[in-house]
Scaffold this active site. Structure first.
Site, PDB file in Angstrom:
ATOM      1  N   HIS A   2      -9.279  18.251 -46.072  1.00 35.60           N
ATOM      2  CA  HIS A   2     -10.471  17.615 -45.495  1.00 35.60           C
ATOM      3  C   HIS A   2     -11.444  18.597 -44.854  1.00 35.60           C
ATOM      4  O   HIS A   2     -12.468  18.180 -44.323  1.00 35.60           O
ATOM      5  CB  HIS A   2     -10.077  16.552 -44.469  1.00 35.60           C
ATOM      6  CG  HIS A   2      -9.541  17.132 -43.185  1.00 35.60           C
ATOM      7  ND1 HIS A   2      -8.257  17.562 -43.056  1.00 35.60           N
ATOM      8  CD2 HIS A   2     -10.134  17.373 -41.995  1.00 35.60           C
ATOM      9  CE1 HIS A   2      -8.066  18.029 -41.839  1.00 35.60           C
ATOM     10  NE2 HIS A   2      -9.194  17.933 -41.167  1.00 35.60           N
TER      11      HIS A   2
HETATM   12  C1  UD1 Z   1     -12.908  15.517 -37.910  1.00 31.15           C
HETATM   13  C2  UD1 Z   1     -12.956  16.812 -37.100  1.00 31.15           C
HETATM   14  C3  UD1 Z   1     -11.952  17.804 -37.676  1.00 31.15           C
HETATM   15  C4  UD1 Z   1     -10.570  17.198 -37.746  1.00 31.15           C
HETATM   16  C5  UD1 Z   1     -10.613  15.880 -38.485  1.00 31.15           C
HETATM   17  C6  UD1 Z   1      -9.260  15.218 -38.411  1.00 31.15           C
HETATM   18  C7  UD1 Z   1     -15.137  17.460 -36.134  1.00 31.15           C
HETATM   19  C8  UD1 Z   1     -16.300  18.346 -36.285  1.00 31.15           C
HETATM   20  N1  UD1 Z   1     -14.283  17.433 -37.178  1.00 31.15           N
HETATM   21  O1  UD1 Z   1     -13.311  15.830 -39.221  1.00 31.15           O
HETATM   22  O2  UD1 Z   1     -11.892  18.948 -36.848  1.00 31.15           O
HETATM   23  O3  UD1 Z   1      -9.711  18.096 -38.413  1.00 31.15           O
HETATM   24  O4  UD1 Z   1     -11.585  15.007 -37.881  1.00 31.15           O
HETATM   25  O5  UD1 Z   1      -9.078  14.296 -39.412  1.00 31.15           O
HETATM   26  O6  UD1 Z   1     -15.007  16.795 -35.147  1.00 31.15           O
HETATM   27  N2  UD1 Z   1     -14.940   8.694 -42.144  1.00 31.15           N
HETATM   28  C9  UD1 Z   1     -14.573   7.429 -42.501  1.00 31.15           C
HETATM   29  N3  UD1 Z   1     -13.774   6.730 -41.650  1.00 31.15           N
HETATM   30  C10 UD1 Z   1     -13.308   7.232 -40.481  1.00 31.15           C
HETATM   31  C11 UD1 Z   1     -13.688   8.524 -40.116  1.00 31.15           C
HETATM   32  C12 UD1 Z   1     -14.496   9.248 -40.963  1.00 31.15           C
HETATM   33  O7  UD1 Z   1     -14.956   6.931 -43.561  1.00 31.15           O
HETATM   34  O8  UD1 Z   1     -12.562   6.527 -39.767  1.00 31.15           O
HETATM   35  C13 UD1 Z   1     -15.781   9.491 -43.085  1.00 31.15           C
HETATM   36  C14 UD1 Z   1     -17.270   9.345 -42.841  1.00 31.15           C
HETATM   37  O9  UD1 Z   1     -17.910   9.382 -44.078  1.00 31.15           O
HETATM   38  C15 UD1 Z   1     -17.608  10.611 -42.087  1.00 31.15           C
HETATM   39  C16 UD1 Z   1     -16.613  11.626 -42.637  1.00 31.15           C
HETATM   40  O10 UD1 Z   1     -15.457  10.854 -42.921  1.00 31.15           O
HETATM   41  O11 UD1 Z   1     -18.929  11.010 -42.265  1.00 31.15           O
HETATM   42  C17 UD1 Z   1     -16.293  12.739 -41.691  1.00 31.15           C
HETATM   43  O12 UD1 Z   1     -15.848  12.237 -40.424  1.00 31.15           O
HETATM   44  P1  UD1 Z   1     -16.018  13.141 -39.092  1.00 31.15           P
HETATM   45  O13 UD1 Z   1     -15.320  12.517 -37.953  1.00 31.15           O
HETATM   46  O14 UD1 Z   1     -17.432  13.503 -38.900  1.00 31.15           O
HETATM   47  O15 UD1 Z   1     -15.309  14.473 -39.495  1.00 31.15           O
HETATM   48  P2  UD1 Z   1     -13.897  14.722 -40.167  1.00 31.15           P
HETATM   49  O16 UD1 Z   1     -14.110  15.376 -41.479  1.00 31.15           O
HETATM   50  O17 UD1 Z   1     -13.095  13.461 -40.120  1.00 31.15           O
HETATM   51  N1  UDP Z   2      -1.499  12.701 -40.817  1.00 29.57           N
HETATM   52  C1  UDP Z   2      -1.151  11.358 -40.949  1.00 29.57           C
HETATM   53  N2  UDP Z   2      -1.452  10.721 -42.124  1.00 29.57           N
HETATM   54  C2  UDP Z   2      -2.057  11.359 -43.173  1.00 29.57           C
HETATM   55  C3  UDP Z   2      -2.405  12.723 -43.011  1.00 29.57           C
HETATM   56  C4  UDP Z   2      -2.123  13.355 -41.817  1.00 29.57           C
HETATM   57  O1  UDP Z   2      -0.586  10.770 -40.036  1.00 29.57           O
HETATM   58  O2  UDP Z   2      -2.291  10.725 -44.217  1.00 29.57           O
HETATM   59  C5  UDP Z   2      -1.218  13.359 -39.525  1.00 29.57           C
HETATM   60  C6  UDP Z   2      -0.444  14.659 -39.594  1.00 29.57           C
HETATM   61  O3  UDP Z   2       0.924  14.458 -39.441  1.00 29.57           O
HETATM   62  C7  UDP Z   2      -0.989  15.448 -38.425  1.00 29.57           C
HETATM   63  C8  UDP Z   2      -2.375  14.926 -38.233  1.00 29.57           C
HETATM   64  O4  UDP Z   2      -2.469  13.727 -38.980  1.00 29.57           O
HETATM   65  O5  UDP Z   2      -0.265  15.173 -37.266  1.00 29.57           O
HETATM   66  C9  UDP Z   2      -3.357  15.965 -38.696  1.00 29.57           C
HETATM   67  O6  UDP Z   2      -4.581  15.433 -38.727  1.00 29.57           O
HETATM   68  P1  UDP Z   2      -5.746  16.061 -39.603  1.00 29.57           P
HETATM   69  O7  UDP Z   2      -5.183  16.880 -40.697  1.00 29.57           O
HETATM   70  O8  UDP Z   2      -6.632  14.929 -39.946  1.00 29.57           O
HETATM   71  O9  UDP Z   2      -6.504  16.963 -38.530  1.00 29.57           O
HETATM   72  P2  UDP Z   2      -6.366  18.478 -38.051  1.00 29.57           P
HETATM   73  O10 UDP Z   2      -4.993  18.689 -37.548  1.00 29.57           O
HETATM   74  O11 UDP Z   2      -6.721  19.344 -39.216  1.00 29.57           O
HETATM   75  O12 UDP Z   2      -7.405  18.586 -36.999  1.00 29.57           O
END
Ligand code: UD1
Ligand code: UDP
Length: 368
Positions: free
Chosen positions: A205
């Site tokens: 992601h």
């Molecule tokens: C965010 C964090 C990242 C973290 C990740 C965990 C920042 C800058 N990034 O990234 O560090 O590793 O969360 O998963 O804060 N969306 C949905 N549903 C949701 C959430 C998001 O559809 O519930 C989609 C939307 O299109 C959105 C995109 O995902 O624009 C990105 O979501 P966003 O929270 O901005 O960043 P992440 O890539 O999720």
């Molecule tokens: N995780 C989860 N379901 C999934 C993918 C990840 O529960 O389908 C959990 C995983 O075990 C970890 C956390 O989500 O604890 C990591 O989140 P993510 O990779 O979204 O964020 P990051 O750690 O990169 O910020």
């Protein structure tokens, strides 16, 4: 201590779970949980509250998605009145997401002391949005709780005072150790027709990997070769889903494309995997504790202990390098090592202890 905790994204909920448990068990703390609403899909949010038994947040700011500026500003604007309403003694933020930095900045501008859990991690890559969030949050924080020793060194090098820095271990690992047995009982491997150590697990992601179609194509092509050897289970993050669909690639391997999984199911799948491939931060740590080989599909990591001590290998993003790293795992080259210090399930307790003690010593100091 009236302590206001902030959580906004999936990894935040996992970290907050162990902190809420520790604070709720002590009369000294009055915890208030605020959800920013940065993640909002049932499978990215509510499911974690249910599975990890996190109490309902006192408020959900429902900020949703947006550009960095829009999202960060929306969180700040909606968080400020919350601080006025609850008047906490301290604000606690975790991790490195936009909710972390936005609420941290809002709190200190209101004169409220800030606690950062998972402080000091550095990838030294400022093109990564999380790196900016880490640097800013650490610069603002009054208490810096580190999960690994490199975090302490990074903060000292940046001139943060030693008495504000505490090596406490990893709250994400607290949650893992607490739920590992429950995870094993989900039956997810059987439901998916997977044998233990007979499949790989993938998450992707990071914007640097998934936002550019050419980069994502290159990555997916080499992963498709891996999927010709083992089935790959791929729970797809919402950021990645539409981008993958737009690629229009022809798949040859054995893929299991699925929605994001609940914590327990994902933990069970990590625990049983032959190999995990990821660009996640948390997954690098979790595979280290589980002793499962992990290939990190990035050029750097802010979690070097997972490489130095754990089962994590930086496979980069170049397809040839990824394939070579994969071959090494296939030949059995990755061995589990010792766990990083204090990754023992007691990090949240240490944080609670440190806060209680520092308040007690402050009160004594004032009386003198
Ligand atoms: C965010 C964090 C990242 C973290 C990740 C965990 C920042 C800058 N990034 O990234 O560090 O590793 O969360 O998963 O804060 N969306 C949905 N549903 C949701 C959430 C998001 O559809 O519930 C989609 C939307 O299109 C959105 C995109 O995902 O624009 C990105 O979501 P966003 O929270 O901005 O960043 P992440 O890539 O999720
Ligand atoms: N995780 C989860 N379901 C999934 C993918 C990840 O529960 O389908 C959990 C995983 O075990 C970890 C956390 O989500 O604890 C990591 O989140 P993510 O990779 O979204 O964020 P990051 O750690 O990169 O910020």
């Amino acid at each position: 201590m009236k302590i206001l905790l902030v959580a906004g994204t999936r990894p935040n909920f996992i970290k907050i779970a162990s902190l809420m448990t520790a604070f709720r068990a002590r009369a000294f703390f009055q915890p208030i949980l605020i959800h920013t609403g940065q993640h909002y899909d049932e499978k990215m949010s509510d499911l974690f509250f249910r599975q990890l038994e996190i109490p309902e947040p006192t408020e959900n700011l429902e900020v949703g998605s947006g550009s960095h500026a829009v999202q960060t500003a929306a969180i700040m604007t909606r968080f400020e009145p919350v601080l006025e309403r609850y008047r906490p003694d301290v604000v606690l933020v975790v991790g490195d997401v936009n909710s972390t930095v936005a609420c941290g900045l809002t709190a200190v501008k209101k004169g409220i002391p800030l606690i950062h859990v998972e402080a000091g991690l550095r990838s030294f890559d400022r093109t990564m949005p999380e790196e900016i969030n880490r640097i800013v949050t650490d610069a603002l924080s009054d208490w810096l709780f580190c999960s690994e020793e490199d975090g302490v060194h990074n903060l000292l090098r940046e001139g943060r005072p030693a008495e504000r820095i505490f090596l406490v271990g990893n709250v994400m690992i607290d949650t893992l150790l607490r739920h590992r047995e429950r995870a094993a009982r989900t039956g997810i491997l059987e439901q998916m027709g997977l044998g233990p150590r007979r499949y790989a697990l993938l998450t992707l992601h990071r914007p640097a990997n998934v936002d550019d179609p050419a980069t994502l194509s290159r990555l997916m092509e080499v992963l498709d070769r891996v999927a010709c050897d083992w089935p790959i289970v791929f729970p797809i993050h919402p950021r990645t889903r539409a981008r993958l669909e737009a690629l229009g690639l022809q798949w040859r391997g054995q893929w299991k494309w699925i929605e994001p999984l609940g914590y327990l199911e994902f933990l069970a799948l990590m625990d049983g995997a032959r190999l995990v491939m990821t660009d996640s931060g948390g997954v690098q740590e979790e595979t280290t504790v589980l002793g499962v080989p992990c290939l990190t599909l990035r050029e750097n990591t802010e979690r070097p202990a997972t490489i130095r001590l754990g089962t994590n290998r930086l496979a980069g993003t170049d397809p040839d390098r990824i394939w070579k790293a994969y071959e090494a795992v296939r030949e059995g080259a990755v061995q589990p090592g010792p766990l990083p210090p204090l990754w023992d399930g007691r990090a949240a307790e240490r944080i609670a202890d440190a806060l209680e003690k520092s308040v007690a010593s402050c009160a004594l100091g004032q009386r003198k």
